[in-house]
Design an enzyme around this catalytic site. Structure first.
Site, PDB file in Angstrom:
ATOM      1  NE  ARG A 128      46.673  51.474  36.602  1.00 13.39           N
ATOM      2  CZ  ARG A 128      45.533  50.854  36.355  1.00 13.39           C
ATOM      3  NH1 ARG A 128      44.682  50.580  37.340  1.00 13.39           N
ATOM      4  NH2 ARG A 128      45.222  50.455  35.131  1.00 13.39           N
ATOM      5  CG  ASP A 129      45.611  46.823  36.625  1.00 10.16           C
ATOM      6  OD1 ASP A 129      44.879  47.065  37.598  1.00 10.16           O
ATOM      7  OD2 ASP A 129      45.260  46.106  35.674  1.00 10.16           O
TER       8      ASP A 129
ATOM      9  CG  HIS B 136      43.592  45.446  30.729  1.00  7.37           C
ATOM     10  ND1 HIS B 136      44.576  46.325  31.136  1.00  7.37           N
ATOM     11  CD2 HIS B 136      43.201  44.788  31.853  1.00  7.37           C
ATOM     12  CE1 HIS B 136      44.758  46.212  32.447  1.00  7.37           C
ATOM     13  NE2 HIS B 136      43.923  45.278  32.900  1.00  7.37           N
TER      14      HIS B 136
ATOM     15  CB  CYS C 218      40.396  39.045  40.333  1.00  6.43           C
ATOM     16  SG  CYS C 218      38.652  39.384  40.028  1.00  6.43           S
TER      17      CYS C 218
ATOM     18  CG  ASN D 235      46.811  42.858  35.391  1.00  6.48           C
ATOM     19  OD1 ASN D 235      46.519  42.885  36.571  1.00  6.48           O
ATOM     20  ND2 ASN D 235      46.505  43.825  34.570  1.00  6.48           N
TER      21      ASN D 235
END
Length: 309
Positions: A11-12, A203, A236, A245
């Protein structure tokens, strides 16, 4: 001591990819992550496809994966429509998200923080009534691309509101990767005192190379759950070209070396990283994955030389 890892790459991580990733590749990736021993996988998002076209195939992905009983698959939901889609897909856990920074919340959700609370409260109430677990995300806890430093009282207020809605856990995000270990320790210590370490997760992004160091700082405060992304997938949007991440491979390698229990098979995890790297056709940021593939390449080259001798 056990550490829970929440895999957010599907997802992220993938939502930041410009080139469309096939539904088949997403399904294979999620299955490989589960096979590696990851018990919590954030598989997709039910945000409006117009906002995130990369995850428009959420239903198809969740229909195609080979669900394992011991694995919790979740998805991000922004509103009741997203919640309904998640329910129809057979999920037992959903995640809500908002920011500790007013400007970032407006840019990201198109609502003020105050106006976001009633929407999320409604979603949480519906999810809990259906017997689903609800997780919360708080973005920009350690810094905002628009406002700079974010007062801890902002994060405290949003975290407490989410907990009062009934979320079982709040993931505190260093969205733009500006945090340092000293800052993480100070913020986490204060927030842990407000609630409990088992209700919070870290996170972290590795935009400036401090991701794993920040995990260590959070560990010192009692945090035992961390989000990470296979291969370091993600980016980012406020720092083009920067890493996103923290990598799941790097995190597992470090934790295993420190004798924490992760329940994750690093070899199978590296295979998952190699798979998605090949699918994307570019090198991913994970240092452990790079070392693994380099060693494989050297071993293969050496073997070929011996065969030719």
């Amino acid at each position: 001591m056990k550490i829970q890892i929440v895999e957010v790459g599907p997802r992220d991580g993938l939502q930041n990819e410009k080139e469309m990733v096939s539904t088949s590749a997403k399904i294979q990736l999620i299955d490989k992550l589960a096979a590696a021993g990851l018990k919590r996988v954030e598989a997709t998002s039910f945000v409006n496809p117009r906002w995130i076209p990369q995850l428009a195939d959420a239903e198809e992905v969740l229909k195609g994966i080979k669900r394992q009983n011991e694995v919790t698959y979740s998805a991000l939901v922004p509103n009741l429509r997203g919640m309904e889609r998640a329910r129809e897909s057979g999920l037992t856990e959903v995640a809500l998200f908002m920011s500790a920074s007013e400007t970032h919340n407006l840019k990201n959700i198109n609502k003020s923080i105050e106006d976001t609370f009633p929407v999320l409260r409604q979603v949480a109430r519906e999810a809990l009534a259906l017997g689903m677990r609800v997780r919360g995300y708080v973005s920009t806890v350690f810094g905002c691309p628009y406002e700079g430093n974010v007062p801890i009282d902002n994060s405290r207020r949003v975290t407490n509101e989410l907990l009062e809605m009934g979320v079982f856990e709040v993931s505190l995000g260093d969205t733009i990767g500006v945090a340092t270990p000293k800052q993480v320790r100070e913020v986490m210590e204060k927030l842990v005192k407000d609630t409990a370490s088992d209700r919070l997760a870290g996170h972290f992004h590795d935009t400036r190379g401090t991701g794993l160091a920040n995990v260590l700082a959070a560990l010192d405060t009692g945090i035992r759950t961390f989000d990470s992304s296979i291969g370091g997938l993600g980016g980012c949007p406020y720092a083009p070209g920067a890493a996103g991440n923290i990598s799941t491979e790097d995190l597992v390698y470090m934790l295993n070396g420190m004798e924490y229990e992760t329940g994750v098979d690093l070899n199978l995890l590296q295979d998952a990283g190699a798979f998605i790297q090949q699918e994307l056709g570019r090198e991913l940021p994970s240092k452990v994955l790079k070392a693994h593939l380099a060693a494989q390449s050297a071993s293969s080259s050496h073997s070929n030389q011996e065969d030719g001798a």
